[in-house]
Motif scaffolding. Structure first.
Motif, mmCIF file in Angstrom:
data_model
loop_
_atom_site.group_PDB
_atom_site.id
_atom_site.type_symbol
_atom_site.label_atom_id
_atom_site.label_comp_id
_atom_site.label_asym_id
_atom_site.label_seq_id
_atom_site.Cartn_x
_atom_site.Cartn_y
_atom_site.Cartn_z
ATOM 1 N N ILE A 10 -54.263 64.787 0.535
ATOM 2 C CA ILE A 10 -53.331 65.765 -0.003
ATOM 3 C C ILE A 10 -54.236 66.655 -0.197
ATOM 4 O O ILE A 10 -55.008 66.681 -0.828
ATOM 5 N N THR A 11 -53.936 67.998 0.247
ATOM 6 C CA THR A 11 -54.674 69.395 -0.188
ATOM 7 C C THR A 11 -54.085 70.366 -0.799
ATOM 8 O O THR A 11 -52.851 70.806 -0.406
ATOM 9 N N LEU A 12 -54.513 70.989 -1.759
ATOM 10 C CA LEU A 12 -53.933 72.008 -2.264
ATOM 11 C C LEU A 12 -54.638 73.270 -2.214
ATOM 12 O O LEU A 12 -55.743 73.103 -2.251
ATOM 13 N N ASP A 13 -53.933 74.146 -1.989
ATOM 14 C CA ASP A 13 -54.588 75.529 -1.598
ATOM 15 C C ASP A 13 -54.787 76.108 -3.185
ATOM 16 O O ASP A 13 -54.050 75.769 -4.104
ATOM 17 N N CYS A 14 -55.811 76.944 -3.140
ATOM 18 C CA CYS A 14 -56.408 77.453 -4.351
ATOM 19 C C CYS A 14 -57.296 78.611 -4.349
ATOM 20 O O CYS A 14 -57.831 78.801 -3.167
ATOM 21 N N PRO A 15 -57.736 79.273 -5.484
ATOM 22 C CA PRO A 15 -58.460 80.403 -5.122
ATOM 23 C C PRO A 15 -60.180 79.819 -5.240
ATOM 24 O O PRO A 15 -60.820 80.587 -4.947
ATOM 25 N N ASP A 16 -60.284 78.586 -6.048
ATOM 26 C CA ASP A 16 -61.719 78.179 -6.403
ATOM 27 C C ASP A 16 -61.723 76.808 -6.126
ATOM 28 O O ASP A 16 -61.373 76.023 -7.212
ATOM 29 N N PRO A 17 -61.774 76.136 -5.065
ATOM 30 C CA PRO A 17 -61.956 74.732 -4.838
ATOM 31 C C PRO A 17 -62.787 73.828 -5.903
ATOM 32 O O PRO A 17 -62.444 72.900 -6.208
ATOM 33 N N LEU A 18 -64.085 74.253 -6.063
ATOM 34 C CA LEU A 18 -65.013 73.393 -6.800
ATOM 35 C C LEU A 18 -64.436 73.574 -8.363
ATOM 36 O O LEU A 18 -64.445 72.677 -8.872
ATOM 37 N N ALA A 19 -63.732 74.656 -8.883
ATOM 38 C CA ALA A 19 -63.262 74.724 -10.185
ATOM 39 C C ALA A 19 -62.063 73.693 -10.461
ATOM 40 O O ALA A 19 -61.976 73.118 -11.161
ATOM 41 N N LEU A 20 -61.178 73.849 -9.297
ATOM 42 C CA LEU A 20 -60.056 73.209 -9.434
ATOM 43 C C LEU A 20 -60.484 71.360 -9.263
ATOM 44 O O LEU A 20 -60.005 70.592 -9.745
ATOM 45 N N ALA A 21 -61.509 71.085 -8.397
ATOM 46 C CA ALA A 21 -61.703 69.828 -8.202
ATOM 47 C C ALA A 21 -62.410 69.383 -9.618
ATOM 48 O O ALA A 21 -62.256 68.132 -9.858
ATOM 49 N N ALA A 22 -63.235 70.245 -10.014
ATOM 50 C CA ALA A 22 -63.697 69.783 -11.370
ATOM 51 C C ALA A 22 -62.659 69.490 -12.359
ATOM 52 O O ALA A 22 -62.957 68.553 -13.197
ATOM 53 N N PHE A 23 -61.659 70.254 -12.628
ATOM 54 C CA PHE A 23 -60.385 70.031 -13.541
ATOM 55 C C PHE A 23 -59.938 68.486 -13.013
ATOM 56 O O PHE A 23 -59.739 67.828 -13.921
ATOM 57 N N TYR A 24 -59.596 68.223 -12.035
ATOM 58 C CA TYR A 24 -59.034 66.974 -11.489
ATOM 59 C C TYR A 24 -60.124 65.773 -11.800
ATOM 60 O O TYR A 24 -59.814 64.632 -11.741
ATOM 61 N N GLN A 25 -61.396 66.028 -11.465
ATOM 62 C CA GLN A 25 -62.359 64.901 -11.609
ATOM 63 C C GLN A 25 -62.303 64.670 -13.176
ATOM 64 O O GLN A 25 -62.380 63.462 -13.484
ATOM 65 N N GLU A 26 -62.531 65.755 -13.904
ATOM 66 C CA GLU A 26 -62.493 65.326 -15.434
ATOM 67 C C GLU A 26 -61.213 64.561 -15.852
ATOM 68 O O GLU A 26 -61.280 63.785 -16.632
ATOM 69 N N ALA A 27 -60.255 64.912 -15.377
ATOM 70 C CA ALA A 27 -58.693 64.399 -15.747
ATOM 71 C C ALA A 27 -58.812 62.923 -14.963
ATOM 72 O O ALA A 27 -58.283 62.192 -15.818
ATOM 73 N N THR A 28 -59.308 62.717 -13.981
ATOM 74 C CA THR A 28 -58.925 61.382 -13.210
ATOM 75 C C THR A 28 -60.109 60.616 -13.290
ATOM 76 O O THR A 28 -60.098 59.240 -12.983
ATOM 77 N N GLY A 29 -61.384 61.011 -13.317
ATOM 78 C CA GLY A 29 -62.460 59.947 -13.211
ATOM 79 C C GLY A 29 -62.940 59.998 -11.705
ATOM 80 O O GLY A 29 -63.887 59.109 -11.479
ATOM 81 N N LEU A 30 -62.261 60.567 -10.772
ATOM 82 C CA LEU A 30 -62.528 60.365 -9.330
ATOM 83 C C LEU A 30 -63.922 60.890 -8.862
ATOM 84 O O LEU A 30 -64.448 61.743 -9.675
ATOM 85 N N GLU A 31 -64.461 60.259 -8.010
ATOM 86 C CA GLU A 31 -65.780 60.587 -7.361
ATOM 87 C C GLU A 31 -65.541 61.967 -6.569
ATOM 88 O O GLU A 31 -64.779 61.919 -5.623
ATOM 89 N N PRO A 32 -66.263 62.886 -6.575
ATOM 90 C CA PRO A 32 -66.407 64.167 -5.614
ATOM 91 C C PRO A 32 -66.796 63.681 -4.070
ATOM 92 O O PRO A 32 -67.339 62.922 -4.221
ATOM 93 N N HIS A 33 -65.968 64.088 -3.442
ATOM 94 C CA HIS A 33 -66.426 64.028 -1.818
ATOM 95 C C HIS A 33 -67.984 64.653 -1.834
ATOM 96 O O HIS A 33 -68.249 65.590 -2.213
ATOM 97 N N PRO A 34 -68.634 64.030 -1.058
ATOM 98 C CA PRO A 34 -70.181 64.477 -0.920
ATOM 99 C C PRO A 34 -70.450 65.846 -0.254
ATOM 100 O O PRO A 34 -71.307 66.443 -0.463
ATOM 101 N N LYS A 35 -69.249 66.031 0.760
ATOM 102 C CA LYS A 35 -69.499 67.474 1.494
ATOM 103 C C LYS A 35 -68.790 68.490 0.729
ATOM 104 O O LYS A 35 -68.509 69.449 1.503
ATOM 105 N N SER A 36 -68.150 68.557 -0.513
ATOM 106 C CA SER A 36 -67.543 69.645 -1.302
ATOM 107 C C SER A 36 -68.359 70.750 -1.116
ATOM 108 O O SER A 36 -69.725 70.683 -1.472
ATOM 109 N N ASP A 37 -67.702 71.960 -0.936
ATOM 110 C CA ASP A 37 -68.423 73.334 -1.033
ATOM 111 C C ASP A 37 -67.428 74.194 -1.458
ATOM 112 O O ASP A 37 -66.136 74.018 -2.108
#
Length: 128
Positions: A10-37
């Motif tokens: 599932i992919t969400l559009d956003c202005p800052d992918p790393l910032a939104l991923a960080a929000f959801y990572q803190e909220a869920t405890g999920l591991e970041p994908h290693p090729k995130s940029d």
């Protein structure tokens, strides 16, 4: 016969992918994908599902509950915690709670809450 398909991302559009991923990572405890940029970031669920965040130039956040800019996607998360505790933590992380809660939610606020992520996407937290 239906295809044997399994949801993989599932992919969400956003202005800052790393910032939104960080929000959801803190909220869920999920591991970041290693090729995130800076253009695409992802979080890995244990069952192989990826939640992705992709940069969109001139991104316009949904205008929920109005539909001037449609909500595009609505995600629900089950939480084991008390909803007040979960909501407080998500607000600390950068979510917001809209004044408007759908009428069918109001008598059920002990069961679920509608919040808005930092990029403007509405999502619900649901008592497990």
């Amino acid at each position: 016969m239906p295809l044997q398909m399994k949801l993989s991302a599932i992919t969400l559009d956003c202005p800052d992918p790393l910032a939104l991923a960080a929000f959801y990572q803190e909220a869920t405890g999920l591991e970041p994908h290693p090729k995130s940029d800076a253009d695409f970031a992802g979080l890995n669920w244990g069952d192989g599902l990826l939640i992705g965040f992709q940069r969109v130039d001139d991104y316009r956040a949904p205008s929920w509950p109005e539909q001037t800019v449609p909500q595009q996607l609505h995600i629900c998360f089950k939480v084991a915690e008390d909803l007040d505790v979960a909501e407080a933590r998500l607000l600390e992380l950068g979510a917001s709670k809209p004044d408007h809660q759908p009428p069918d939610h109001q008598p059920n606020e002990e069961k679920w809450r509608v919040l808005i992520d930092p990029a403007g996407h509405p999502f619900c937290v649901v008592r497990e």
